[in-house]
Design a protein around this motif. Structure first.
Motif, mmCIF file in Angstrom:
data_model
loop_
_atom_site.group_PDB
_atom_site.id
_atom_site.type_symbol
_atom_site.label_atom_id
_atom_site.label_comp_id
_atom_site.label_asym_id
_atom_site.label_seq_id
_atom_site.Cartn_x
_atom_site.Cartn_y
_atom_site.Cartn_z
ATOM 1 N N HIS A 167 0.853 -1.186 0.000
ATOM 2 C CA HIS A 167 0.000 0.000 0.000
ATOM 3 C C HIS A 167 0.889 1.236 0.000
ATOM 4 C CE1 HIS A 167 1.065 -0.010 4.281
ATOM 5 N NE2 HIS A 167 0.721 1.276 4.279
ATOM 6 N N VAL A 168 0.299 2.382 -0.350
ATOM 7 C CA VAL A 168 1.036 3.639 -0.303
ATOM 8 C C VAL A 168 0.168 4.708 0.351
ATOM 9 C CG1 VAL A 168 2.509 3.190 -2.300
ATOM 10 C CG2 VAL A 168 0.298 4.302 -2.633
ATOM 11 N N GLU A 169 0.842 5.672 0.975
ATOM 12 C CA GLU A 169 0.157 6.824 1.548
ATOM 13 C C GLU A 169 0.546 8.063 0.747
ATOM 14 O OE1 GLU A 169 0.358 7.247 5.814
ATOM 15 O OE2 GLU A 169 0.739 5.094 6.039
ATOM 16 N N MET A 213 -5.663 0.281 -2.364
ATOM 17 C CA MET A 213 -4.537 0.359 -1.426
ATOM 18 C C MET A 213 -3.701 1.624 -1.592
ATOM 19 S SD MET A 213 -5.357 -2.182 0.265
ATOM 20 C CE MET A 213 -4.025 -2.247 1.465
ATOM 21 N N VAL A 214 -4.353 2.681 -2.069
ATOM 22 C CA VAL A 214 -3.734 4.008 -2.126
ATOM 23 C C VAL A 214 -4.517 4.886 -1.153
ATOM 24 C CG1 VAL A 214 -3.143 5.999 -3.556
ATOM 25 C CG2 VAL A 214 -3.090 3.690 -4.542
ATOM 26 N N PHE A 215 -3.871 5.292 -0.064
ATOM 27 C CA PHE A 215 -4.569 6.020 0.998
ATOM 28 C C PHE A 215 -4.225 7.508 0.914
ATOM 29 C CE2 PHE A 215 -4.095 1.627 2.360
ATOM 30 C CZ PHE A 215 -5.416 1.314 2.657
ATOM 31 N N LEU A 216 -5.266 8.307 0.661
ATOM 32 C CA LEU A 216 -5.096 9.731 0.394
ATOM 33 C C LEU A 216 -5.432 10.577 1.618
ATOM 34 C CD1 LEU A 216 -6.889 9.916 -3.085
ATOM 35 C CD2 LEU A 216 -4.480 9.405 -2.624
ATOM 36 N N THR A 217 -4.606 11.578 1.876
ATOM 37 C CA THR A 217 -4.869 12.555 2.934
ATOM 38 C C THR A 217 -4.906 13.941 2.295
ATOM 39 O OG1 THR A 217 -3.710 11.228 4.588
ATOM 40 C CG2 THR A 217 -4.077 13.550 5.110
ATOM 41 N N PRO A 218 -6.100 14.542 2.155
ATOM 42 C CA PRO A 218 -6.176 15.857 1.518
ATOM 43 C C PRO A 218 -5.862 16.979 2.507
ATOM 44 C CG PRO A 218 -8.374 15.092 2.050
ATOM 45 C CD PRO A 218 -7.429 13.990 2.468
ATOM 46 N N ILE A 219 -5.000 17.883 2.094
ATOM 47 C CA ILE A 219 -4.607 19.019 2.925
ATOM 48 C C ILE A 219 -4.690 20.286 2.072
ATOM 49 C CG2 ILE A 219 -2.714 20.098 4.220
ATOM 50 C CD1 ILE A 219 -1.748 17.270 4.890
ATOM 51 N N ILE A 220 -5.384 21.295 2.587
ATOM 52 C CA ILE A 220 -5.537 22.544 1.847
ATOM 53 C C ILE A 220 -4.223 23.322 1.875
ATOM 54 C CG2 ILE A 220 -6.760 24.749 1.725
ATOM 55 C CD1 ILE A 220 -9.197 23.377 2.926
ATOM 56 N N LEU A 221 -3.822 23.811 0.703
ATOM 57 C CA LEU A 221 -2.607 24.597 0.590
ATOM 58 C C LEU A 221 -2.695 25.885 1.404
ATOM 59 C CD1 LEU A 221 -2.045 24.268 -3.255
ATOM 60 C CD2 LEU A 221 -0.449 23.466 -1.504
ATOM 61 N N GLY A 222 -1.578 26.260 2.000
ATOM 62 C CA GLY A 222 -1.520 27.526 2.722
ATOM 63 C C GLY A 222 -1.713 27.377 4.208
ATOM 64 N N MET A 229 -9.910 5.102 -3.954
ATOM 65 C CA MET A 229 -8.494 4.745 -4.035
ATOM 66 C C MET A 229 -8.065 3.823 -2.901
ATOM 67 S SD MET A 229 -7.404 6.039 -6.833
ATOM 68 C CE MET A 229 -5.600 6.052 -6.715
ATOM 69 N N ALA A 230 -8.709 3.934 -1.758
ATOM 70 C CA ALA A 230 -8.384 3.053 -0.633
ATOM 71 C C ALA A 230 -8.640 1.590 -0.991
ATOM 72 C CB ALA A 230 -9.183 3.449 0.606
ATOM 73 N N TRP A 268 -3.653 10.469 -14.071
ATOM 74 C CA TRP A 268 -3.173 10.809 -12.722
ATOM 75 C C TRP A 268 -3.440 9.662 -11.749
ATOM 76 C CZ3 TRP A 268 -6.526 13.386 -8.656
ATOM 77 C CH2 TRP A 268 -5.781 13.706 -7.515
ATOM 78 N N LEU A 269 -4.664 9.149 -11.764
ATOM 79 C CA LEU A 269 -5.004 8.057 -10.846
ATOM 80 C C LEU A 269 -4.232 6.786 -11.187
ATOM 81 C CD1 LEU A 269 -8.854 8.488 -10.296
ATOM 82 C CD2 LEU A 269 -6.931 9.545 -9.086
ATOM 83 N N THR A 270 -4.019 6.547 -12.473
ATOM 84 C CA THR A 270 -3.231 5.387 -12.894
ATOM 85 C C THR A 270 -1.815 5.471 -12.341
ATOM 86 O OG1 THR A 270 -4.546 5.109 -14.916
ATOM 87 C CG2 THR A 270 -2.343 4.121 -14.887
ATOM 88 N N LYS A 271 -1.258 6.665 -12.377
ATOM 89 C CA LYS A 271 0.088 6.875 -11.822
ATOM 90 C C LYS A 271 0.108 6.570 -10.325
ATOM 91 C CE LYS A 271 4.323 8.466 -11.378
ATOM 92 N NZ LYS A 271 5.484 7.656 -11.822
ATOM 93 N N LEU A 272 -0.890 7.033 -9.604
ATOM 94 C CA LEU A 272 -0.951 6.755 -8.161
ATOM 95 C C LEU A 272 -1.120 5.257 -7.899
ATOM 96 C CD1 LEU A 272 -3.193 9.710 -6.864
ATOM 97 C CD2 LEU A 272 -0.697 9.576 -6.956
ATOM 98 N N GLU A 273 -1.967 4.608 -8.682
ATOM 99 C CA GLU A 273 -2.191 3.168 -8.520
ATOM 100 C C GLU A 273 -0.923 2.378 -8.795
ATOM 101 O OE1 GLU A 273 -6.908 2.849 -9.833
ATOM 102 O OE2 GLU A 273 -5.331 2.804 -11.346
ATOM 103 N N SER A 274 -0.123 2.862 -9.733
ATOM 104 C CA SER A 274 1.086 2.126 -10.126
ATOM 105 C C SER A 274 2.142 2.102 -9.024
ATOM 106 C CB SER A 274 1.682 2.751 -11.393
ATOM 107 O OG SER A 274 2.298 4.003 -11.114
ATOM 108 N N LEU A 275 1.999 2.958 -8.023
ATOM 109 C CA LEU A 275 2.956 2.980 -6.926
ATOM 110 C C LEU A 275 2.832 1.755 -6.030
ATOM 111 C CD1 LEU A 275 2.499 6.722 -5.848
ATOM 112 C CD2 LEU A 275 4.307 5.777 -7.317
ATOM 113 N N VAL A 276 1.653 1.157 -6.026
ATOM 114 C CA VAL A 276 1.411 -0.016 -5.181
ATOM 115 C C VAL A 276 2.000 -1.258 -5.840
ATOM 116 C CG1 VAL A 276 -0.333 -1.458 -4.072
ATOM 117 C CG2 VAL A 276 -0.717 1.001 -4.308
ATOM 118 N N GLY A 277 2.792 -1.982 -5.061
ATOM 119 C CA GLY A 277 3.344 -3.228 -5.556
ATOM 120 C C GLY A 277 4.543 -3.085 -6.473
#
Length: 230
Positions: free
Chosen positions: A4-6, A32-41, A28-29, A215-224
């Motif tokens: 999994h990736v964070e 196995m891609v776990f996202l944490t959204p954070i507002i810029l600034g 995405m979870a 973009w999502l494909t790139k994130l998914e490719s990080l797993v495994g």
């Protein structure tokens, strides 16, 4: 290899934060891609300020905080400021795909130059959405029309003009959210918009929006993958 990736998702404002937290995050979870959204600034600052000077500090901060996470961006091309890497060159293009490619490549290059010790070439994934996150809602004209109480033909006319959701352009009257607000008083970005996204689903958005899908494909490719270990 990582099972999994964070990923920290740096977003422009509350609308994007809710989209990630309520719709994209659960999807995405499952992959196995776990996202944490954070507002810029800084806390309390208004969203929608597309300055790179604002984003740069947060990108660096989150790259430095933990070396086992990834950092990505979710910012709109519409409203992005002139200090953003690639801005001038992108404005000379007519194709939205070229604009996106230039912005993402220039952003990655700038981050690599600013933070060379943070393994950012592998850990930073830029994404500048064309032209606004609200373009995703045009992936399902019937659902969108029903949710905001307009004739489906009004939505289809916009798509006929622009050809696909990610081509709906970026002037102050023709950006996706501006078009929706003009069509219906019922449309509110942080409430109606999120309900629309949830109803349509990420799968349909990916089918209709190739840049979003990439973009999502790139994130998914990080797993495994071997790169899944930061």
């Amino acid at each position: 290899m990582s099972s999994h990736v964070e990923v920290v998702v740096l977003v422009e404002g509350p609308t994007e934060q809710r989209l990630v937290k309520q719709v994209l995050g659960p999807y995405m979870a499952e992959r196995m891609v776990f996202l944490t959204p954070i507002i810029l600034g800084k806390p309390g600052e208004k969203g929608g300020d597309g300055k790179f000077a604002r984003a740069r500090n947060d990108i660096g901060k989150h790259l430095k905080q933990r070396d086992d996470t990834y950092v990505t961006l979710l910012v709109d091309y519409y409203g992005i400021k002139k200090d953003w890497p690639g801005y001038v060159e992108s404005k000379q293009q007519t194709e939205h795909t070229r604009k996106a490619a230039i912005m993402n490549a220039a952003t990655a290059e700038q981050v690599q130059m600013l933070f060379p010790e943070q393994n950012q070439e592998r850990r930073f994934i830029p994404y500048v959405s064309m032209y606004e996150t609200e373009a995703l809602y045009f992936s399902d004209p019937a659902c969108l029309a029903e949710k905001i109480g307009v004739d489906q033909r009004d939505i289809e006319a916009i798509l006929a003009e622009c050809k696909e959701p990610e081509k709906i352009n970026d002037s102050s009257t023709t950006a996706p959210s501006k078009r929706l607000e003009a069509l219906s008083e019922r449309f509110k970005k942080t409430t109606t918009g999120i309900a629309i996204a949830a109803e349509i689903g990420i799968g349909k958005m990916r089918e209709a929006c190739p840049l979003f899908d990439a973009w999502l494909t790139k994130l998914e490719s990080l797993v495994g993958s071997e790169d899944g270990e930061a």
